[in-house]
Scaffold this active site. Structure first.
Site, PDB file in Angstrom:
ATOM      1  N   HIS A   5     -17.412 -20.854   9.293  1.00 52.65           N
ATOM      2  CA  HIS A   5     -17.982 -21.471  10.092  1.00 52.65           C
ATOM      3  C   HIS A   5     -18.434 -21.350  11.263  1.00 52.65           C
ATOM      4  O   HIS A   5     -17.891 -22.484  11.715  1.00 52.65           O
ATOM      5  CB  HIS A   5     -18.633 -22.743   8.869  1.00 52.65           C
TER       6      HIS A   5
ATOM      7  N   CYS B  29     -25.668 -27.195  13.920  1.00 51.42           N
ATOM      8  CA  CYS B  29     -24.867 -25.850  12.552  1.00 51.42           C
ATOM      9  C   CYS B  29     -26.235 -25.936  12.275  1.00 51.42           C
ATOM     10  O   CYS B  29     -26.229 -24.521  12.199  1.00 51.42           O
ATOM     11  CB  CYS B  29     -24.651 -26.312  11.112  1.00 51.42           C
TER      12      CYS B  29
ATOM     13  N   CYS C  72     -27.442 -27.552   6.460  1.00 53.69           N
ATOM     14  CA  CYS C  72     -27.431 -29.412   6.467  1.00 53.69           C
ATOM     15  C   CYS C  72     -26.550 -28.714   7.734  1.00 53.69           C
ATOM     16  O   CYS C  72     -26.463 -27.855   8.435  1.00 53.69           O
ATOM     17  CB  CYS C  72     -26.308 -30.147   5.810  1.00 53.69           C
TER      18      CYS C  72
HETATM   19  C1  ACO Z   1     -23.079 -28.825   8.552  1.00 52.84           C
HETATM   20  C2  ACO Z   1     -21.817 -28.767   8.613  1.00 52.84           C
HETATM   21  O1  ACO Z   1     -20.887 -27.195   8.883  1.00 52.84           O
HETATM   22  S1  ACO Z   1     -20.050 -29.939   8.652  1.00 52.84           S
HETATM   23  C3  ACO Z   1     -19.188 -28.660   8.653  1.00 52.84           C
HETATM   24  C4  ACO Z   1     -18.334 -28.492  10.002  1.00 52.84           C
HETATM   25  N1  ACO Z   1     -17.169 -28.209   9.579  1.00 52.84           N
HETATM   26  C5  ACO Z   1     -15.943 -28.914   9.302  1.00 52.84           C
HETATM   27  O2  ACO Z   1     -15.742 -29.655   9.751  1.00 52.84           O
HETATM   28  C6  ACO Z   1     -14.279 -28.383   9.289  1.00 52.84           C
HETATM   29  C7  ACO Z   1     -13.823 -28.775   8.275  1.00 52.84           C
HETATM   30  N2  ACO Z   1     -12.614 -28.466   7.617  1.00 52.84           N
HETATM   31  C8  ACO Z   1     -11.228 -28.512   8.655  1.00 52.84           C
HETATM   32  O3  ACO Z   1     -11.494 -29.799   9.576  1.00 52.84           O
HETATM   33  C9  ACO Z   1     -10.133 -27.641   8.195  1.00 52.84           C
HETATM   34  O4  ACO Z   1     -10.252 -26.839   8.193  1.00 52.84           O
HETATM   35  C10 ACO Z   1      -9.021 -28.639   7.240  1.00 52.84           C
HETATM   36  C11 ACO Z   1      -9.251 -29.776   7.708  1.00 52.84           C
HETATM   37  C12 ACO Z   1     -10.243 -28.844   6.206  1.00 52.84           C
HETATM   38  C13 ACO Z   1      -8.286 -27.859   7.013  1.00 52.84           C
HETATM   39  O5  ACO Z   1      -7.191 -27.595   7.552  1.00 52.84           O
HETATM   40  P1  ACO Z   1      -5.956 -26.807   7.096  1.00 52.84           P
HETATM   41  O6  ACO Z   1      -5.052 -28.173   6.905  1.00 52.84           O
HETATM   42  O7  ACO Z   1      -5.236 -26.281   9.237  1.00 52.84           O
HETATM   43  O8  ACO Z   1      -6.764 -26.026   6.821  1.00 52.84           O
HETATM   44  P2  ACO Z   1      -4.702 -24.476   6.370  1.00 52.84           P
HETATM   45  O9  ACO Z   1      -5.850 -23.363   6.512  1.00 52.84           O
HETATM   46  O10 ACO Z   1      -4.098 -24.654   6.723  1.00 52.84           O
HETATM   47  O11 ACO Z   1      -5.184 -24.597   4.942  1.00 52.84           O
HETATM   48  C14 ACO Z   1      -4.143 -25.816   4.544  1.00 52.84           C
HETATM   49  C15 ACO Z   1      -3.285 -25.010   2.727  1.00 52.84           C
HETATM   50  O12 ACO Z   1      -4.669 -24.255   2.026  1.00 52.84           O
HETATM   51  C16 ACO Z   1      -4.351 -22.980   1.203  1.00 52.84           C
HETATM   52  N3  ACO Z   1      -6.300 -22.012   1.232  1.00 52.84           N
HETATM   53  C17 ACO Z   1      -6.874 -22.880   2.178  1.00 52.84           C
HETATM   54  N4  ACO Z   1      -7.829 -22.499   1.723  1.00 52.84           N
HETATM   55  C18 ACO Z   1      -7.728 -21.417  -0.040  1.00 52.84           C
HETATM   56  C19 ACO Z   1      -8.105 -21.083   0.103  1.00 52.84           C
HETATM   57  N5  ACO Z   1      -9.310 -20.465  -0.612  1.00 52.84           N
HETATM   58  N6  ACO Z   1      -7.218 -21.059  -1.463  1.00 52.84           N
HETATM   59  C20 ACO Z   1      -6.301 -20.701  -1.276  1.00 52.84           C
HETATM   60  N7  ACO Z   1      -5.249 -21.547  -0.349  1.00 52.84           N
HETATM   61  C21 ACO Z   1      -6.483 -21.920   0.021  1.00 52.84           C
HETATM   62  C22 ACO Z   1      -3.948 -23.119   2.812  1.00 52.84           C
HETATM   63  O13 ACO Z   1      -3.047 -21.300   2.733  1.00 52.84           O
HETATM   64  C23 ACO Z   1      -2.424 -23.953   3.179  1.00 52.84           C
HETATM   65  O14 ACO Z   1      -1.457 -23.469   2.406  1.00 52.84           O
HETATM   66  P3  ACO Z   1      -0.218 -23.932   3.482  1.00 52.84           P
HETATM   67  O15 ACO Z   1       0.114 -24.991   3.427  1.00 52.84           O
HETATM   68  O16 ACO Z   1       0.518 -23.024   2.160  1.00 52.84           O
HETATM   69  O17 ACO Z   1      -0.299 -22.751   4.198  1.00 52.84           O
END
Ligand code: ACO
Length: 425
Positions: free
Chosen positions: A380, A94, A411
């Site tokens: 991201h 990242c 990070c």
């Molecule tokens: C150094 C670095 O940068 S490390 C970071 C690297 N990146 C990562 O690791 C990515 C991490 N993220 C992920 O793995 C995934 O996005 C997860 C596991 C967190 C979530 O995945 P999913 O479950 O598919 O998320 P999804 O988009 O379906 O959201 C789940 C629910 O939350 C809700 N939601 C998400 N964001 C918001 C928000 N900001 N406000 C309100 N509701 C929200 C969605 O509408 C959804 O609701 P629903 O189930 O009623 O439809």
């Protein structure tokens, strides 16, 4: 090679496509297509078409197909930038986008180049699925076989189990834990609450929405495939709504605090920054937005001793890079008008702030932190984030108009951290 010269590096501008949630509107777009769209946006805005306008193009992707080979060079060849522009790939998880900026900037500092475009792209939608290792060995053996019989014999070893693909996981190879699982351990070690995470996430959405509404992102964001704003942005995001989401990452059932709302989503997108010497900027009539004045990187031993590191977790390297950078620059946190911390997870931003405070660096004024929103709202695309932040911060400093300073903290997987300082006189 001529002996080193030391020159200032100006940030002239940036361009990115709107970021999209993975498996959404960019599901069929490759890294190369997204990077080309961002590059063409920059070429058009800053009139970079003629040969020699850009000395070098530096970019990368974390999830890269082997067919991309030198993704940066392939992008140049498909873009409006002159085909005579040298280009190379870089990858630091990242931290890629910021590290590309640093690599490009160093050549300008040394007088080896006059200008550069740097950044990155990533798509989790078009992730490079690998062939199962056993099947790969069979296919290589078949290719090496000198006769048809030899090839048939090699291929006859293929079994149904060999057809299971090698899917890249968003996890650390040495621990098997995902980024979110690592962040959850760190959040627990630092006592980061769910309420504090949700507040940071809601603020990120509200500030990004406000930035779009006041036209701050005009010119920085070029439309792509029907989007003109980041798809992940929820302008109506609130602490109350975020509090209703179920936890997704946690250390144990008693205290899970991380949700889809306070974690970055998997995202597709590309972002680039235009850098140059002051001479280049003057000759072309471009007013620099800001100057890069320091950069640093650090790594934490997140697997030594305690398997996942506790307070020194996977995403905590900026807790070491920033103090080192500040000491070298003779600055403290209070000297910054803007602080940009990549929001991999809200908990990781809060743990980084807590670590800086514990080290005696002071408390970051929240009114200066991620003032135009950050990764929780934009999303991201791993390698794009650094260039997004550099261009955003440079424009924030320019918009303010007075002398000022901004800090960048990113990070990265692998226990890495990349940081930088931008200044405007
Ligand atoms: C150094 C670095 O940068 S490390 C970071 C690297 N990146 C990562 O690791 C990515 C991490 N993220 C992920 O793995 C995934 O996005 C997860 C596991 C967190 C979530 O995945 P999913 O479950 O598919 O998320 P999804 O988009 O379906 O959201 C789940 C629910 O939350 C809700 N939601 C998400 N964001 C918001 C928000 N900001 N406000 C309100 N509701 C929200 C969605 O509408 C959804 O609701 P629903 O189930 O009623 O439809």
């Amino acid at each position: 090679m001529k002996l080193p010269t030391t020159r200032r590096v100006a940030v002239i501008g940036g361009a990115r496509i709107p970021f999209a949630r993975s498996d959404g509107p960019y599901a069929t777009a490759s890294n190369q297509e997204m990077l080309t769209a961002a590059l063409d946006g920059l070429v058009e805005q800053y009139r970079l078409e003629e040969p020699g306008a850009v000395s070098e193009f530096v970019a990368g992707a974390v999830l890269k197909h082997s067919r991309d080979f030198n993704l940066a060079r392939e992008t140049v060849l498909g873009s409006r930038l002159a085909a005579t522009t040298p280009a190379y790939d870089i990858q630091q998880a990242c931290g890629t986008g910021l590290q590309a900026v640093i690599a490009a900037a160093n050549k300008i500092v040394l007088g080896q180049t006059e200008s550069a475009v740097a950044g990155g792209a990533d798509t989790a939608s078009d992730a490079p699925l690998g062939v199962n290792d056993s099947l790969r060995k069979i296919l290589l053996a078949a290719r090496r076989a000198k006769t048809t019989g030899g090839r048939v014999k090699a291929l006859a070893r293929v079994r149904p189990s060999h057809l299971v693909p090698d899917i890249p996981r968003n996890a650390e190879p040495r621990t098997g834990l995902s980024m979110g699982e690592h962040a959850a351990v760190t959040a627990q070690a630092w006592g980061i609450t769910r309420a504090a995470q949700d507040e940071l996430a809601a603020t990120s959405h509200q500030r990004l929405a406000a930035a779009y509404d006041r036209g701050f992102l005009d010119g920085l964001v070029v439309p792509f495939r029907g989007l003109d704003r980041d798809q992940n942005l929820r302008p109506g995001s609130s602490v109350e709504k975020l509090a209703k989401l179920n936890p997704v990452f946690g250390v144990n059932r008693a205290n899970p605090t991380m949700t889809a709302g306070n974690s970055t989503p998997l995202t597709d997108g590309a972002a680039l920054t235009l850098l140059a010497s002051e001479e280049w900027a003057r000759e072309r009539g471009h007013e620099p937005l800001a100057y890069l004045s320091a950069y640093e990187s650090a790594a934490v031993d997140f697997i030594g001793g305690d398997v996942v590191g506790g307070e020194d977790g996977l995403l905590m390297a900026p807790a070491y890079a920033v103090p080192r950078m500040l000491e070298r620059a003779g600055l403290g946190l209070a000297d910054f008008d803007f602080v940009e911390i990549h929001e991999a997870f809200a908990s990781q931003v809060l743990a980084t702030l807590a670590a800086w405070e514990k080290q005696g660096l002071g408390v970051v004024d929240r009114d200066r932190l991620n003032v135009a929103g950050s990764s929780l709202a934009t999303g991201h695309p791993f390698a794009a984030t650094g260039a997004r932040i550099v261009a955003t911060l440079a424009k924030l400093l320019a918009e303010r108009g007075t002398p000022g300073r901004g800090l960048i903290s990113i990070c990265a997987a692998g226990g890495l951290g990349v940081t930088a300082i931008l200044e405007r006189e």
